[in-house]
Design an enzyme around this catalytic site. Structure first.
Site, PDB file in Angstrom:
ATOM      1  CE1 TYR A 184      -3.208   2.901   0.423  1.00  0.00           C
ATOM      2  CE2 TYR A 184      -2.743   2.943   2.768  1.00  0.00           C
ATOM      3  CZ  TYR A 184      -3.372   3.481   1.664  1.00  0.00           C
ATOM      4  OH  TYR A 184      -4.150   4.615   1.805  1.00  0.00           O
ATOM      5  CG  ASP A 206      -3.748   1.868  -3.513  1.00  0.00           C
ATOM      6  OD1 ASP A 206      -3.292   2.480  -4.516  1.00  0.00           O
ATOM      7  OD2 ASP A 206      -4.536   2.395  -2.700  1.00  0.00           O
TER       8      ASP A 206
END
Length: 257
Positions: free
Chosen positions: A106, A147
């Site tokens: 992330y 992500d």
DNA sequence: ATGGTCGTTGCACGA
């Protein structure tokens, strides 16, 4: 083997949808981001009952990354191997699953180009690359997915002009993606799709999803050995529809055995 | 043209 990555934006809120999605899609490996849970609160037993081993790196409230696997899960790593201070935020977890070195990441958002958080984003990406250089074999089976908070190209952005001077498209961020590619990781989606206007994230506001205003920032980056086994990929935008969706859709990759 | 929503938490901030 079916791999997937999904920023769930709170696993506490999203667990019913994640369970239903697992039952429907049946991935062998799922990487999640933004679980927003402490390790104690991570619902490992729920996933065990569905046939998954799990590993979670969480801090509660913000961030949090996880790996679920039906094909083995060993050698879990949660901090970069560069000998520097551990990241204060829970944004990285890595494990060996089904013969593949899997990382669930992330990447920091960056907020704005003149924000300190943007420098943190670039440093974080440099540390990720350095970690791979030090600990992984780019000639082997490596997948880094999650992500990235970076849209690789303008065709991955609904309105590139709107992002001039903003994060997610700036040259230094894209240069870091290029550096990961130079090390040996390929954006697998582009092996199967040339078209633009395919996105993985849409702002909750203003009906952006239904208006087609999104970004493709959730990526599966794979080494050549893995990429050559890939047979199919999709961004599952159905998962962005309906009641209480995450603002991200999952990315699914199928590999031949 | 502008602003709009969620999730955390606690009456603001991050995305």
């Amino acid at each position: 083997m079916r791999l997937a990555t999904w920023n769930v934006n709170s696993l506490k809120v999203r667990l019913p949808r994640v369970e239903a999605w697992l039952a429907e899609i049946q991935p062998d490996i799922l990487c999640m981001q933004e679980t927003k849970l402490s390790d104690d609160a991570f619902p490992a037993l729920t996933f065990n009952a569905l046939g998954y081993e799990t590993a979670h790196n969480g801090q509660g409230q913000w961030n949090g990354v996880a790996i679920l696997s039906k094909v083995g899960l060993a050698n879990v790593v949660t901090s970069f191997g560069d000998g520097e201070e551990p990241d204060v935020e829970s944004r990285f977890i890595q494990a060996d699953c089904g013969g593949i070195n899997i990382s669930s990441i992330y990447v920091p958002n960056g907020r704005a180009l003149d924000d300190e958080h943007y420098q943190y984003k670039l440093r974080w990406l440099n540390r990720l690359l350095r970690h791979l250089e030090l600990t992984a074999d780019s000639a082997g089976n490596v997948v880094v997915m999650g992500d990235f908070n970076i849209a690789p190209e303008d065709r991955d952005v609904y309105d590139p002009a709107k992002f001039e001077g903003a994060t997610h498209t700036s040259p230094p961020e894209r240069a870091m993606l290029a550096a990961l590619a130079a090390w040996g990781l390929e954006d697998l989606f582009r092996r199967f799709h040339d078209e633009g206007q395919i996105y993985s994230w849409w702002d909750y506001r203003a009906g952006d999803f239904h208006q087609g205003r999104g970004l493709r920032i959730d990526l599966v980056m794979a080494s050549r050995a893995v990429a050559d086994r890939a047979v199919w990929t999709v961004i599952d935008r159905n998962a962005r529809k309906g009641q209480s969706p995450s603002d991200h859709a999952p990315v699914i990759i199928d590999l031949e055995d």
